[in-house]
Enzyme design. Structure first.
Site, PDB file in Angstrom:
ATOM      1  N   HIS A 313       0.860  -1.190   0.000  1.00  0.00           N
ATOM      2  CA  HIS A 313       0.000   0.000   0.000  1.00  0.00           C
ATOM      3  C   HIS A 313       0.888   1.229   0.000  1.00  0.00           C
ATOM      4  CE1 HIS A 313      -3.066   2.920   1.283  1.00  0.00           C
ATOM      5  NE2 HIS A 313      -3.950   2.048   0.850  1.00  0.00           N
ATOM      6  N   ASP A 370      -7.946  -4.700  -0.345  1.00  0.00           N
ATOM      7  CA  ASP A 370      -8.468  -5.196  -1.617  1.00  0.00           C
ATOM      8  C   ASP A 370      -8.277  -6.696  -1.782  1.00  0.00           C
ATOM      9  OD1 ASP A 370      -9.166  -2.580  -2.664  1.00  0.00           O
ATOM     10  OD2 ASP A 370      -7.013  -2.231  -2.815  1.00  0.00           O
TER      11      ASP A 370
END
Length: 429
Positions: A313, A370
């Site tokens: 991320h 996700d």
């Protein structure tokens, strides 16, 4: 009213250029974040800073969401997402983001009533869906439809803040849900299903998505619960690309509907809102091939274009706190619903290998939100081309909260500077 914190009073950073020293005030956020205030830099020196993609630039002061990427912390208005998932619904989280505090029972009831009252789309707009190509992506439909809302309802801009923003926010949050369901129904050739006044927010969305005149959808509390969890975890995430787009467009005093349309467009990009769909595509590819190790090796090969989707991320340098919550929720949900998904088995294997492999650990490539959200949406029955729409549905209250904050504290249009590196002007002799 400005959100700017008080300057430390005694601390300055010093910038030395040639024979001049410029003092730049140090500002400190409520969670200890430290910044250098360069607002007067160009005025006093004629110089600007260069920071492509704003990777090191705080573009605003905000009281909405705090993210600590090094320690894996995320909270909305001082309330951790973990607490919100355990004890509150998405509607209450939306109220928190919009109003700055969790609602009391009567406030929650009033806000839920507003959502129901403003859940219907203007009937003339319903026919717009018939004009889009059948293969049109739902995100492009949603962006267009939201921009069109401004022609059907009074504009909401910086000059109309005296009106009750609750009504406007409720219309945006609720009609997006209705339009999303309408877009899906049209894509499969079924008649649209209107919202019911007796159903809460998430249950109503599931009803509009999956009910039909010949096959009523049975509302399952477990599905409603997991949908609330997903929407809460995606409700806001500080100054990401789409939120920055909302703040930037909104700073020109564009009406709120068109401003949100810009946010939807930004979120539709594959580098922003399309990650969970990319995870599903990757898992399908690995399941079909049947060789997990092959793809682990390809991800580590610098000469390979393959990369593990759903790992790492931009902000989090340790576990994404949302991923910790959603991983357990995913396992519990699939077990409760008695769903055996081969994609989940591959996902678990990938996670297990990656967390033990120094290549991934040293690069902070941990599973993010996700990685599991797509599996859950798939289990609920949400089609893959609707995954990004679900992201936008969740992010709606965050976008509106940032718009509200921006127009309340920022009076100037956003206008970054640049360093020109093109051709010099030629003078004819």
């Amino acid at each position: 009213m400005s959100n700017k914190p008080k300057e430390s009073g005694v601390e300055y950073a010093e910038l030395k250029y040639k024979d001049k020293v410029i003092k730049l005030p140090i500002v400190i956020g409520t969670e200890g974040e430290v910044g250098i205030d360069i607002a007067e830099l160009r005025k006093t020196t004629g110089m600007v800073t260069v920071d492509p993609s704003f990777l090191n630039t705080a573009v605003c002061y905000s009281k909405i969401t705090y993210v600590d990427g090094e320690n894996g912390i995320l909270h909305y208005r001082g309330v951790s997402v973990d607490e919100l998932v355990k004890n509150h619904r998405f509607v209450e989280t939306a109220y928190l983001l919009l109003r700055g505090k969790l609602p009391k029972a009567d406030q929650s009831k009033r806000f839920s009533k507003l959502l129901n009252e403003h859940s219907l789309l203007h009937e003339d707009m319903r026919h717009f869906f018939d004009r889009f190509p059948r293969a049109a992506h739902p995100m492009q439909i949603m962006s267009t439809m939201f921009d069109a809302l401004s022609t059907f309802y009074p504009n909401v801009d910086a000059l109309s803040m005296r009106e009750d923003i609750d009504i406007c926010a409720a219309r945006l949050i609720s009609t997006f849900r209705t339009m999303a369901a309408f877009a899906y129904k049209r894509s499969i050739g079924e008649p649209v299903v209107y919202p019911r006044s007796d159903l809460p927010y998430c249950a109503n969305f599931l009803h509009m998505m999956f009910s039909s005149p010949v096959n009523p959808y049975e509302i399952n509390p477990e599905v409603v619960k997991i949908l609330n969890t997903l929407l809460i975890l995606h409700a806001d995430h500080e100054q990401n690309c789409s939120t920055t787009a909302v703040r930037t467009v909104g700073s020109a005093q564009v009406n709120l509907y068109s401003t949100i349309s810009a946010g939807i467009s930004a979120l539709s990009g594959p580098l922003h809102g399309g990650a969970n769909q990319a995870v599903i595509d990757m898992l399908k590819r690995i399941v079909k091939d049947g060789d997990v190790k092959k793809y682990i090796d390809k991800a580590k090969d610098k000469n390979s274009s393959f990369r593990l989707m759903g790992f790492g991320h931009r902000v989090y340098k340790t576990f994404d706190p949302r991923a910790v919550i959603i991983k357990k929720a995913c396992h519990d949900f699939l077990a409760t619903m008695n769903i055996n998904d081969p994609l989940l088995e591959v996902a678990m294997h990938l996670e297990e290998v990656a967390l033990k492999d120094d290549y991934f650990v040293s690069r902070n490539l941990y599973p993010n939100v996700d990685f599991y959200s797509g599996i859950i949406y798939r289990a609920i029955g949400i089609p893959e081309n609707m995954f990004t729409v679900m992201f936008a549905l969740a992010r709606m209250p965050g976008w509106i909260a940032h718009w509200k904050e921006m127009i309340s504290s920022q009076t100037k249009i956003t206008r970054p500077r640049q360093i020109y590196v093109g051709k010099t002007m030629k003078h004819e002799k």
